[in-house]
Design a protein around this motif. Structure first.
Motif, PDB file in Angstrom:
ATOM      1  N   VAL A  32       0.881  -1.175   0.000  1.00 20.04           N
ATOM      2  CA  VAL A  32       0.000   0.000   0.000  1.00 20.04           C
ATOM      3  C   VAL A  32       0.912   1.216   0.000  1.00 20.04           C
ATOM      4  O   VAL A  32       1.674   1.438   0.945  1.00 20.04           O
ATOM      5  CB  VAL A  32      -0.932   0.010   1.218  1.00 20.04           C
ATOM      6  N   LYS A  40      -2.402   5.821   4.372  1.00 17.58           N
ATOM      7  CA  LYS A  40      -1.889   4.452   4.465  1.00 17.58           C
ATOM      8  C   LYS A  40      -1.958   3.924   5.911  1.00 17.58           C
ATOM      9  O   LYS A  40      -2.449   2.822   6.151  1.00 17.58           O
ATOM     10  CB  LYS A  40      -0.443   4.390   3.965  1.00 17.58           C
ATOM     11  N   THR A  41      -1.432   4.701   6.842  1.00 16.53           N
ATOM     12  CA  THR A  41      -1.441   4.274   8.241  1.00 16.53           C
ATOM     13  C   THR A  41      -2.863   4.170   8.766  1.00 16.53           C
ATOM     14  O   THR A  41      -3.201   3.232   9.508  1.00 16.53           O
ATOM     15  CB  THR A  41      -0.618   5.251   9.096  1.00 16.53           C
ATOM     16  N   LEU A  44      -4.346   0.770   7.805  1.00 19.06           N
ATOM     17  CA  LEU A  44      -3.923  -0.353   8.644  1.00 19.06           C
ATOM     18  C   LEU A  44      -4.539  -0.274  10.035  1.00 19.06           C
ATOM     19  O   LEU A  44      -4.973  -1.291  10.597  1.00 19.06           O
ATOM     20  CB  LEU A  44      -2.404  -0.388   8.764  1.00 19.06           C
ATOM     21  N   GLU A  83       4.055   1.751  12.706  1.00 21.04           N
ATOM     22  CA  GLU A  83       5.204   2.574  12.305  1.00 21.04           C
ATOM     23  C   GLU A  83       6.096   2.830  13.521  1.00 21.04           C
ATOM     24  O   GLU A  83       5.618   3.170  14.595  1.00 21.04           O
ATOM     25  CB  GLU A  83       4.709   3.901  11.731  1.00 21.04           C
ATOM     26  N   ASP A 159       3.637  -1.446   8.979  1.00 19.47           N
ATOM     27  CA  ASP A 159       3.580  -0.022   8.666  1.00 19.47           C
ATOM     28  C   ASP A 159       4.990   0.562   8.644  1.00 19.47           C
ATOM     29  O   ASP A 159       5.637   0.684   9.684  1.00 19.47           O
ATOM     30  CB  ASP A 159       2.723   0.705   9.706  1.00 19.47           C
ATOM     31  N   GLU A 160       5.472   0.911   7.464  1.00 17.02           N
ATOM     32  CA  GLU A 160       6.765   1.567   7.251  1.00 17.02           C
ATOM     33  C   GLU A 160       7.936   0.836   7.942  1.00 17.02           C
ATOM     34  O   GLU A 160       8.668   1.437   8.743  1.00 17.02           O
ATOM     35  CB  GLU A 160       6.712   3.026   7.754  1.00 17.02           C
ATOM     36  N   VAL A 191       2.706  -1.380   4.197  1.00 18.00           N
ATOM     37  CA  VAL A 191       2.597   0.056   3.938  1.00 18.00           C
ATOM     38  C   VAL A 191       4.007   0.633   3.866  1.00 18.00           C
ATOM     39  O   VAL A 191       4.825   0.404   4.759  1.00 18.00           O
ATOM     40  CB  VAL A 191       1.782   0.749   5.046  1.00 18.00           C
ATOM     41  N   GLU A 192       4.287   1.369   2.794  1.00 16.04           N
ATOM     42  CA  GLU A 192       5.639   1.898   2.600  1.00 16.04           C
ATOM     43  C   GLU A 192       5.616   3.204   1.820  1.00 16.04           C
ATOM     44  O   GLU A 192       4.830   3.371   0.894  1.00 16.04           O
ATOM     45  CB  GLU A 192       6.507   0.898   1.826  1.00 16.04           C
ATOM     46  N   GLN A 193       6.522   4.113   2.202  1.00 20.62           N
ATOM     47  CA  GLN A 193       6.824   5.249   1.335  1.00 20.62           C
ATOM     48  C   GLN A 193       7.933   4.879   0.366  1.00 20.62           C
ATOM     49  O   GLN A 193       8.030   5.462  -0.716  1.00 20.62           O
ATOM     50  CB  GLN A 193       7.255   6.450   2.173  1.00 20.62           C
TER      51      GLN A 193
END
Length: 239
Positions: A32, A40-41, A44, A83, A159-160, A191-193
């Motif tokens: 995502v 995104k966060t 989740l 995260e 998350d990240e 979830v990632e940037q």
């Protein structure tokens, strides 16, 4: 494995997600993606029960999870690694890991889960009696993921996981995710940037922009889409 239908979430008066629908296949790694503030966060946290949706439906394993408390969702087979990992620095590495399986009654299975986690993340084994606060950033992320795996989840929400880590450490963590999926069939929602890193291990990707779903495709197609990369993924500058 996971189906989200017309999900809308508000933070006060701000709409963080707007009518988002997506489907995650069993045994897949699904990325995502999107910029900061894309939602995104929030996505989740809503799936794991930390945020209640304004509207929409979340189904996993054939169960309607919409609005259930976080502990019920965790017991259904979903582990959420937030995260920053969320490890407790004052507790030892072993104590942090045991927290992930605290609700499981089978002590033998908990011991087996610990052994499997240490096989995945060998740097943690000699540090079991050390406070988690003494770990490096990469080791803390390994600990956070390991704690999530201690509950034997069917789905892992990450998350990240690469946030603040060196590229080499990020690559190792992504390799572990790929091996986990191959060896155990674990479903991963990532979830990632860092879009390039995420898509290197993902089967499929969804792209969020300002709380809306703007793209959905297999990982290779998302990597190759220059217009999408420029607008949402920041890949052009990373090449």
């Amino acid at each position: 494995m996971l189906e989200i239908e017309a999900l809308t979430v508000h933070h006060g008066l701000v709409r963080a997600l707007s009518d988002v629908s997506l489907r995650v296949e069993e045994g897949s790694i699904t990325a995502v993606l999107g910029a900061n503030g894309a939602g995104k966060t929030t996505l989740l946290r809503t799936v794991s029960g930390l945020i209640r949706p304004t509207a929409g439906r979340i189904t996993a394993f054939g169960q309607d999870l919409t609005g259930l408390p976080a502990d019920r969702i965790a017991r259904s087979g979903i582990a959420h690694v937030p995260e920053g990992g969320g490890v407790i620095p004052e507790l030892t590495v072993a104590e942090n890991l045991r927290l992930g399986a605290l609700w499981r009654a089978d002590r033998e299975d908990r011991a087996a889960a610990l052994g499997a986690t240490l096989e995945l993340f060998p740097p943690l084994a000699p540090r079991l009696d050390k406070p988690a606060g003494t770990l490096s950033g990469g080791e803390r992320q390994m600990l956070a993921i390991g704690r999530g795996l201690m509950g034997r989840p069917r789905m892992l929400l990450l998350d990240e996981p690469s946030l603040g880590l060196a590229p080499l450490v990020t690559a190792k963590i992504m390799a572990v995710l790929r091996d986990l999926r191959a060896d155990t069939g674990l479903t991963v929602v990532l979830v990632e940037q860092n879009a390039r890193s995420a898509l290197s291990v993902a089967d499929h990707g969804f792209v969020l922009g300002l709380g809306e779903l703007v793209a959905s495709n297999d990982a290779a197609s998302l990597l190759a889409d220059e217009q999408l990369s420029d607008a949402y993924l920041g890949l052009r500058g990373a090449r």
